[in-house]
Design a protein around this motif. Structure first.
Motif, PDB file in Angstrom:
ATOM      1  N   ARG A  61      39.683 -21.327 -33.301  1.00  0.00           N
ATOM      2  CA  ARG A  61      39.018 -21.151 -34.567  1.00  0.00           C
ATOM      3  C   ARG A  61      37.847 -20.115 -34.268  1.00  0.00           C
ATOM      4  O   ARG A  61      37.494 -20.031 -33.227  1.00  0.00           O
ATOM      5  CB  ARG A  61      38.454 -22.343 -35.073  1.00  0.00           C
ATOM      6  CG  ARG A  61      39.620 -23.329 -35.825  1.00  0.00           C
ATOM      7  CD  ARG A  61      39.071 -24.659 -36.007  1.00  0.00           C
ATOM      8  NE  ARG A  61      37.633 -24.822 -36.455  1.00  0.00           N
ATOM      9  CZ  ARG A  61      37.174 -25.818 -37.047  1.00  0.00           C
ATOM     10  NH1 ARG A  61      37.670 -26.969 -36.910  1.00  0.00           N
ATOM     11  NH2 ARG A  61      35.871 -25.845 -37.489  1.00  0.00           N
ATOM     12  N   VAL A  63      34.753 -20.039 -35.058  1.00  0.00           N
ATOM     13  CA  VAL A  63      33.221 -20.743 -34.649  1.00  0.00           C
ATOM     14  C   VAL A  63      33.688 -20.869 -33.256  1.00  0.00           C
ATOM     15  O   VAL A  63      32.664 -20.912 -32.522  1.00  0.00           O
ATOM     16  CB  VAL A  63      33.153 -21.843 -35.405  1.00  0.00           C
ATOM     17  CG1 VAL A  63      34.011 -23.027 -35.529  1.00  0.00           C
ATOM     18  CG2 VAL A  63      31.696 -22.257 -35.291  1.00  0.00           C
ATOM     19  N   ASP A  64      34.959 -21.367 -32.800  1.00  0.00           N
ATOM     20  CA  ASP A  64      34.750 -22.064 -31.353  1.00  0.00           C
ATOM     21  C   ASP A  64      35.196 -20.628 -30.555  1.00  0.00           C
ATOM     22  O   ASP A  64      34.275 -20.441 -29.489  1.00  0.00           O
ATOM     23  CB  ASP A  64      36.009 -22.734 -31.284  1.00  0.00           C
ATOM     24  CG  ASP A  64      36.071 -24.006 -31.969  1.00  0.00           C
ATOM     25  OD1 ASP A  64      34.782 -24.681 -31.832  1.00  0.00           O
ATOM     26  OD2 ASP A  64      37.089 -24.615 -32.543  1.00  0.00           O
ATOM     27  N   ASN A  66      33.576 -17.959 -30.993  1.00  0.00           N
ATOM     28  CA  ASN A  66      32.195 -17.290 -30.670  1.00  0.00           C
ATOM     29  C   ASN A  66      31.163 -18.054 -29.898  1.00  0.00           C
ATOM     30  O   ASN A  66      30.322 -17.245 -29.386  1.00  0.00           O
ATOM     31  CB  ASN A  66      31.515 -17.293 -32.249  1.00  0.00           C
ATOM     32  CG  ASN A  66      30.331 -16.604 -32.458  1.00  0.00           C
ATOM     33  OD1 ASN A  66      29.385 -16.691 -32.725  1.00  0.00           O
ATOM     34  ND2 ASN A  66      30.471 -15.063 -32.494  1.00  0.00           N
ATOM     35  N   GLN A  67      31.607 -19.305 -29.490  1.00  0.00           N
ATOM     36  CA  GLN A  67      30.745 -19.938 -28.274  1.00  0.00           C
ATOM     37  C   GLN A  67      30.642 -19.144 -27.194  1.00  0.00           C
ATOM     38  O   GLN A  67      29.844 -19.117 -26.197  1.00  0.00           O
ATOM     39  CB  GLN A  67      31.225 -21.267 -28.333  1.00  0.00           C
ATOM     40  CG  GLN A  67      30.951 -22.082 -29.552  1.00  0.00           C
ATOM     41  CD  GLN A  67      29.513 -22.331 -29.844  1.00  0.00           C
ATOM     42  OE1 GLN A  67      28.779 -22.445 -29.145  1.00  0.00           O
ATOM     43  NE2 GLN A  67      29.459 -21.931 -31.294  1.00  0.00           N
ATOM     44  N   GLN A  73      28.077 -14.292 -35.605  1.00  0.00           N
ATOM     45  CA  GLN A  73      29.298 -14.833 -36.367  1.00  0.00           C
ATOM     46  C   GLN A  73      29.657 -13.696 -37.480  1.00  0.00           C
ATOM     47  O   GLN A  73      30.897 -13.598 -37.560  1.00  0.00           O
ATOM     48  CB  GLN A  73      28.953 -16.015 -37.038  1.00  0.00           C
ATOM     49  CG  GLN A  73      30.197 -16.569 -37.870  1.00  0.00           C
ATOM     50  CD  GLN A  73      30.979 -17.530 -37.053  1.00  0.00           C
ATOM     51  OE1 GLN A  73      30.320 -17.845 -35.781  1.00  0.00           O
ATOM     52  NE2 GLN A  73      32.126 -18.137 -37.085  1.00  0.00           N
ATOM     53  N   SER A  77      33.242 -11.756 -37.317  1.00  0.00           N
ATOM     54  CA  SER A  77      34.266 -11.949 -38.509  1.00  0.00           C
ATOM     55  C   SER A  77      34.624 -10.429 -39.031  1.00  0.00           C
ATOM     56  O   SER A  77      36.135 -10.233 -39.160  1.00  0.00           O
ATOM     57  CB  SER A  77      33.739 -12.388 -39.672  1.00  0.00           C
ATOM     58  OG  SER A  77      33.318 -13.826 -39.591  1.00  0.00           O
ATOM     59  N   ALA A 100      39.775 -23.845 -42.442  1.00  0.00           N
ATOM     60  CA  ALA A 100      39.497 -23.132 -41.180  1.00  0.00           C
ATOM     61  C   ALA A 100      41.057 -22.185 -40.863  1.00  0.00           C
ATOM     62  O   ALA A 100      41.933 -22.570 -41.313  1.00  0.00           O
ATOM     63  CB  ALA A 100      39.372 -24.056 -40.091  1.00  0.00           C
TER      64      ALA A 100
END
Length: 152
Positions: A61, A63-64, A66-67, A73, A77, A100
């Protein structure tokens, strides 16, 4: 306190060490960014492909993902859209969360990541391989791992 340290470092030593690490990273990153393998794809774009390749199941995903990146973010995108337009990644609905999207490499994206990765590994070794002994590189891995754990 973390790890095996018995005492806390002084403010001066903490700051001087951080500055040294940061300046070394800046010097190395400037050299890396000029390497020929990043003519067709930026280092940040390559980093997205690299991280996707090693995600569990080859998917992540946004968001994951991006970690593991040093990018905002919204910037990620936009980059994902560009990489998708180039045919390097795909988006699909997450079966566990229909709100998601899951990102994954296409065959073309995987091939490009592997091609750049081979060149990059060779060039990194040429640039840094003589800088320290194998033992020193292992110690650097241990110490930087300790820093990551301390801030996690």
């Amino acid at each position: 306190m973390t790890g095996t340290s018995k005492t806390t470092a002084s403010l001066k030593v903490t700051l001087d060490s951080w500055e040294s690490l940061f300046r070394a990273q800046v010097a190395v990153m400037r050299k890396i960014s000029a390497m020929e393998e990043f003519n067709s794809l930026s280092m940040r774009e390559y980093d997205v492909l690299f991280n996707l390749r090693f995600c569990p199941g080859g998917r992540s995903r946004l968001v994951d993902l991006n970690q593991n990146l040093l990018i905002s973010q919204p910037s990620l995108s936009r980059m994902v859209t560009r990489l998708e337009d180039k045919g390097l990644i795909t988006r699909e609905s997450d079966p566990d969360d229909h709100r998601a999207l899951l990102l994954s490499l296409t065959e073309k994206g995987l091939a490009l990541q592997q091609e750049i990765g081979r060149q990059h590994a060779k060039h990194l070794h040429e640039l840094l391989g003589d800088a320290m002994s194998e033992e020193e590189f292992r110690e650097m891995q241990r110490l930087t791992g300790k820093l990551r754990e301390a801030v996690a």
